[in-house]
Motif scaffolding. Structure first.
Motif, PDB file in Angstrom:
ATOM      1  N   GLN A 115      75.181  22.382 -32.027  1.00  0.00           N
ATOM      2  CA  GLN A 115      75.809  21.070 -33.029  1.00  0.00           C
ATOM      3  C   GLN A 115      74.665  22.142 -34.737  1.00  0.00           C
ATOM      4  O   GLN A 115      75.530  21.831 -35.723  1.00  0.00           O
ATOM      5  N   VAL A 116      74.500  22.690 -34.165  1.00  0.00           N
ATOM      6  CA  VAL A 116      73.249  23.873 -35.460  1.00  0.00           C
ATOM      7  C   VAL A 116      74.594  25.240 -35.138  1.00  0.00           C
ATOM      8  O   VAL A 116      74.899  25.884 -36.618  1.00  0.00           O
ATOM      9  N   TYR A 117      74.354  25.941 -34.112  1.00  0.00           N
ATOM     10  CA  TYR A 117      74.542  27.118 -33.415  1.00  0.00           C
ATOM     11  C   TYR A 117      75.385  26.717 -32.828  1.00  0.00           C
ATOM     12  O   TYR A 117      75.631  27.503 -31.888  1.00  0.00           O
ATOM     13  N   GLY A 118      76.767  26.972 -33.233  1.00  0.00           N
ATOM     14  CA  GLY A 118      77.713  26.660 -32.280  1.00  0.00           C
ATOM     15  C   GLY A 118      78.571  27.709 -32.839  1.00  0.00           C
ATOM     16  O   GLY A 118      78.607  29.036 -33.573  1.00  0.00           O
ATOM     17  N   ASN A 418      76.757  27.053 -47.443  1.00  0.00           N
ATOM     18  CA  ASN A 418      75.323  27.287 -47.753  1.00  0.00           C
ATOM     19  C   ASN A 418      74.669  25.767 -48.089  1.00  0.00           C
ATOM     20  O   ASN A 418      74.445  24.927 -48.794  1.00  0.00           O
ATOM     21  N   TYR A 419      74.296  25.001 -46.479  1.00  0.00           N
ATOM     22  CA  TYR A 419      73.938  23.244 -46.381  1.00  0.00           C
ATOM     23  C   TYR A 419      72.693  23.912 -46.515  1.00  0.00           C
ATOM     24  O   TYR A 419      72.046  22.579 -46.918  1.00  0.00           O
ATOM     25  N   ALA A 420      71.608  24.871 -45.830  1.00  0.00           N
ATOM     26  CA  ALA A 420      70.335  24.943 -46.484  1.00  0.00           C
ATOM     27  C   ALA A 420      70.383  25.000 -47.815  1.00  0.00           C
ATOM     28  O   ALA A 420      69.136  23.998 -47.947  1.00  0.00           O
ATOM     29  N   SER A 425      69.573  19.096 -51.931  1.00  0.00           N
ATOM     30  CA  SER A 425      69.681  19.570 -53.322  1.00  0.00           C
ATOM     31  C   SER A 425      70.306  20.273 -54.647  1.00  0.00           C
ATOM     32  O   SER A 425      69.045  19.681 -55.874  1.00  0.00           O
ATOM     33  N   LEU A 426      69.997  21.273 -54.170  1.00  0.00           N
ATOM     34  CA  LEU A 426      69.785  22.555 -55.200  1.00  0.00           C
ATOM     35  C   LEU A 426      71.319  22.637 -55.136  1.00  0.00           C
ATOM     36  O   LEU A 426      71.940  23.078 -54.442  1.00  0.00           O
ATOM     37  N   LYS A 427      72.011  22.484 -57.471  1.00  0.00           N
ATOM     38  CA  LYS A 427      73.009  23.521 -57.616  1.00  0.00           C
ATOM     39  C   LYS A 427      72.507  24.860 -58.063  1.00  0.00           C
ATOM     40  O   LYS A 427      73.486  25.136 -58.769  1.00  0.00           O
ATOM     41  N   ASP A 428      71.326  25.156 -58.060  1.00  0.00           N
ATOM     42  CA  ASP A 428      71.523  26.427 -58.657  1.00  0.00           C
ATOM     43  C   ASP A 428      72.103  27.664 -58.240  1.00  0.00           C
ATOM     44  O   ASP A 428      72.576  27.582 -56.757  1.00  0.00           O
ATOM     45  N   PRO A 429      72.234  28.369 -58.677  1.00  0.00           N
ATOM     46  CA  PRO A 429      73.138  29.781 -57.866  1.00  0.00           C
ATOM     47  C   PRO A 429      72.619  30.365 -57.097  1.00  0.00           C
ATOM     48  O   PRO A 429      70.908  30.917 -56.965  1.00  0.00           O
ATOM     49  N   GLY A 430      73.035  31.014 -56.033  1.00  0.00           N
ATOM     50  CA  GLY A 430      72.231  31.819 -54.909  1.00  0.00           C
ATOM     51  C   GLY A 430      72.354  31.219 -53.533  1.00  0.00           C
ATOM     52  O   GLY A 430      72.931  29.927 -53.116  1.00  0.00           O
ATOM     53  N   ALA A 431      71.811  32.367 -52.883  1.00  0.00           N
ATOM     54  CA  ALA A 431      71.842  32.045 -51.589  1.00  0.00           C
ATOM     55  C   ALA A 431      70.341  31.737 -50.978  1.00  0.00           C
ATOM     56  O   ALA A 431      69.671  32.111 -50.914  1.00  0.00           O
ATOM     57  N   CYS A 432      69.628  30.805 -50.085  1.00  0.00           N
ATOM     58  CA  CYS A 432      68.752  30.181 -50.293  1.00  0.00           C
ATOM     59  C   CYS A 432      67.868  30.596 -48.776  1.00  0.00           C
ATOM     60  O   CYS A 432      69.598  31.002 -48.191  1.00  0.00           O
ATOM     61  N   HIS A 433      67.278  30.758 -48.332  1.00  0.00           N
ATOM     62  CA  HIS A 433      66.346  30.898 -47.384  1.00  0.00           C
ATOM     63  C   HIS A 433      67.073  30.056 -45.380  1.00  0.00           C
ATOM     64  O   HIS A 433      67.576  28.703 -46.015  1.00  0.00           O
ATOM     65  N   ASN A 442      79.132  28.161 -36.214  1.00  0.00           N
ATOM     66  CA  ASN A 442      79.983  26.301 -36.881  1.00  0.00           C
ATOM     67  C   ASN A 442      78.769  25.825 -36.104  1.00  0.00           C
ATOM     68  O   ASN A 442      78.209  26.042 -35.846  1.00  0.00           O
ATOM     69  N   SER A 443      78.884  24.741 -37.594  1.00  0.00           N
ATOM     70  CA  SER A 443      77.506  24.383 -37.111  1.00  0.00           C
ATOM     71  C   SER A 443      78.109  22.728 -37.479  1.00  0.00           C
ATOM     72  O   SER A 443      77.952  21.934 -38.956  1.00  0.00           O
ATOM     73  N   PRO A 444      79.107  21.265 -36.695  1.00  0.00           N
ATOM     74  CA  PRO A 444      79.384  20.175 -36.858  1.00  0.00           C
ATOM     75  C   PRO A 444      78.386  19.365 -37.382  1.00  0.00           C
ATOM     76  O   PRO A 444      78.685  18.336 -37.918  1.00  0.00           O
ATOM     77  N   LEU A 445      77.330  19.384 -37.246  1.00  0.00           N
ATOM     78  CA  LEU A 445      76.665  18.615 -37.849  1.00  0.00           C
ATOM     79  C   LEU A 445      76.284  18.641 -39.525  1.00  0.00           C
ATOM     80  O   LEU A 445      76.147  17.639 -39.974  1.00  0.00           O
ATOM     81  N   TYR A 446      75.946  19.749 -40.090  1.00  0.00           N
ATOM     82  CA  TYR A 446      76.172  19.764 -41.679  1.00  0.00           C
ATOM     83  C   TYR A 446      77.562  19.419 -41.771  1.00  0.00           C
ATOM     84  O   TYR A 446      77.894  18.630 -42.844  1.00  0.00           O
ATOM     85  N   ARG A 447      78.850  20.021 -41.160  1.00  0.00           N
ATOM     86  CA  ARG A 447      79.865  20.125 -42.127  1.00  0.00           C
ATOM     87  C   ARG A 447      80.546  19.032 -41.134  1.00  0.00           C
ATOM     88  O   ARG A 447      82.379  18.939 -41.768  1.00  0.00           O
ATOM     89  N   GLY A 448      80.345  18.990 -39.814  1.00  0.00           N
ATOM     90  CA  GLY A 448      81.407  17.771 -39.678  1.00  0.00           C
ATOM     91  C   GLY A 448      82.793  18.386 -38.532  1.00  0.00           C
ATOM     92  O   GLY A 448      82.531  19.723 -38.316  1.00  0.00           O
ATOM     93  N   ASN A 449      83.621  17.605 -38.499  1.00  0.00           N
ATOM     94  CA  ASN A 449      84.760  18.588 -38.532  1.00  0.00           C
ATOM     95  C   ASN A 449      86.285  18.886 -39.393  1.00  0.00           C
ATOM     96  O   ASN A 449      87.151  19.483 -39.617  1.00  0.00           O
ATOM     97  N   LYS A 450      85.619  19.195 -40.751  1.00  0.00           N
ATOM     98  CA  LYS A 450      85.843  19.885 -41.964  1.00  0.00           C
ATOM     99  C   LYS A 450      86.599  21.052 -41.683  1.00  0.00           C
ATOM    100  O   LYS A 450      85.862  21.966 -41.120  1.00  0.00           O
TER     101      LYS A 450
END
Length: 531
Positions: A115-118, A418-420, A425-433, A442-450
């Motif tokens: 579900q996280v590491y598809g 960038n689900y992390a 709830s951060l909208k600042d630019p950049g990639a988080c840890h 693929n991470s269905p837990l976060y993106r569903g079937n989108k």
């Protein structure tokens, strides 16, 4: 097809057919036990080889997740030593590069769950993918001082070694090449993966390493030796008698142990304090094999470690997660002194030197402006002191010797994948840890079937191809005329600290964050001189 069968040393497995990102079929075998259940007297101990089974074992669903405390509840099971295998072919005569994933989660949470590491993204690159569970928290990283009791620490890391032994014994049956195994991981998973290079247990079990936002060099990923006693105090157990303490801890139900463990202060997201659970340097034991017998940071000088091709890097705003966790806890800890001075400097809190370093750091990052109005500078500070400074110095040490290929990257991709960052709830630019994970899996837990947008799909194809290229060839961009990658990612040399900026485009650069790294080197000189 209901009869997708593969025979391994322990018995017969039934798998299933799945579909990758391009709509092509591949095989999945999940919930495969690679070690004996670590229950009873085996709790906290090194893993034992798996038992055989009779008949056909159903490998079409996930195995148990590791036991962990989430909020006020306990989830998972101690019987969690399972791995998953995904492959395009099950014809043993064909051998493909193998990639073994070690998940992150601060040594206390996470699993290899699809579900996280598809596997749907990476498997399209025609590699064999293995994802591994390992024990967490006290079950995986508790240690005792009395080495005769055989609880020397790093059991979770030893789980990964046992999984690699299983891979060596069986991966040919899934078209994997046991002579071409890349171990890759993120955060504490990256630290475990990287520490394999320094472990006498792991020699010959792997051939390349990818460490994402975590390494065996970062002080952040080392744990206390005293946590068992802290848990004992919560339970009213006198820790002076470690034999009795162990007997009690091995007999009590797993959920009770985790709930008691939850009452011990957890400094996991405080940079200036050692976490409760993490890597430890083990004391010799006649009964327990050691994962780490010497500090990797010391072994660098002796060069007594396994020299294999290495790829490592950070997200460009990796420290967003430190800020995010502090903000979520609501404890007003942001930019307090102990979150500013990294553990690796070994400066004692409360000393004039410590206070001086705090002042210098604040002046460098925030000048004369209000720090709390400069989110991006806070993210930069936490990225640097959390990870980048020690990684940078490690690369510089490597440049002086240059005995094996090393590739460095800075991950700056910033899309809706960038689900992390979104979790805070951060909208600042950049990639988080951890944001780089979602371009590999693929991470269905976060993106569903989108479905992926065209831009996201391009980004996924680029990242997975570079990671798979490294596993295949030891070079993430072997073809200079590749239209998809269009970059020649140069390895670090004795003269140049090359790195790849992985953003909307791929840009080869040199000397990441040079001004900040020069500043931190000046701080280290002050620290070393005790000025």
């Amino acid at each position: 097809m209901n009869n997708i069968l593969v025979t391994v040393q322990e018995g017969i497995l039934r798998g299933r057919l799945l579909t990758d990102i391009s709509g092509n079929l591949f095989y999945g075998f999940q919930g495969i036990p690679y070690a004996k259940p670590p229950l009873g007297k085996l709790r906290f101990k090194a893993p034992q080889p798996p038992d055989k089974w009779n008949g056909i074992r159903d490998a079409t669903k996930e195995g148990n997740e590791p036991c962990a405390k989430r909020g006020d509840t306990v989830k998972g099971s101690e019987d969690c030593l399972f791995l998953n295998i995904f492959t395009k072919k099950i014809t043993p005569k064909i051998q493909k590069p193998v990639m073994v994933w070690v998940h992150g989660g601060g040594f206390t949470n996470g699993s290899s769950h699809s579900q996280v590491y598809g596997p749907e993204y990476l498997i399209a690159q025609d590699i064999v993918l293995v994802t591994v569970n390992y024990r967490l928290g006290p079950f995986g990283f508790l240690c005792l001082e009395d080495s005769s009791l055989g609880i020397t620490g790093n059991a979770g890391s030893k789980d990964v070694v046992m999984a690699l032994k299983w891979v060596q014994n069986n991966i040919k049956e899934f078209c994997g090449d046991p002579k071409n195994v890349t171990v890759f991981g993120e955060s504490c998973g990256g630290a475990i993966a990287h520490s394999l290079m320094f472990s006498p247990m792991a020699k010959g079990l792997f051939h390349k390493i990818i460490a994402q936002s975590g390494s065996a060099i970062n002080a952040l990923f080392y744990g206390k030796r005293s946590t068992a006693h802290l848990v004992g105090n919560v339970l009213g157990i006198n820790g002076n008698n470690e034999s009795k303490l162990l007997e009690r801890l091995q007999k009590m139900p797993a959920d009770e142990l985790l709930l008691a463990n939850g009452k011990v202060e957890n400094p996991q997201y405080v940079i200036g304090k050692t976490r409760n659970y993490g890597l430890v340097i083990e004391k010799p034991s006649a009964d327990e094999p050691a994962f780490l017998t010497e500090d990797p940071r010391a072994l660098l000088k002796s060069e007594n470690y396994e020299k294999v091709p290495l790829m490592l890097g950070v997200c460009n705003r990796d420290g967003m997660n430190i800020y995010g966790f502090i903000k979520r806890k609501g404890n007003g800890f942001t930019l307090k002194d102990e979150s500013i001075v990294p553990l690796g400097l070994n400066i004692k809190q409360g000393t004039p030197l410590y206070d001086r370093v705090v002042k210098l750091v604040k002046e460098f990052y925030f000048k004369d402006k209000d720090p709390l109005e400069q989110n991006d500078q806070i993210f930069k500070l936490y990225t640097d002191n959390h990870l980048l400074v020690e990684l940078h110095n490690y690369v510089v040490q490597h440049m002086q010797r240059n005995h094996f290929p090393m590739y460095f990257y800075k991950f700056s991709l910033d899309t809706s994948l960038n689900y992390a960052k979104a979790a805070f709830s951060l909208k600042d630019p950049g990639a988080c840890h951890a944001d780089d994970i979602f371009y590999l899996f693929n991470s269905p837990l976060y993106r569903g079937n989108k479905p992926l947008s065209s831009m996201e799909k391009l980004a996924v194809q680029r990242v997975t191809k570079m990671w798979a290229n490294f596993a295949k060839y030891g070079n993430p961009t072997p073809d200079k005329y590749d239209d998809l990658l269009s970059a020649d990612w140069k390895q670090v040399t004795q003269k140049k600290f090359h790195y790849l900026d992985i953003g909307g485009t791929l840009q080869v650069k040199t000397d990441p964050e040079k001004e900040a790294m020069d500043f931190w080197n000046s701080i280290k000189l002050i620290s070393d001189a005790k000025l």
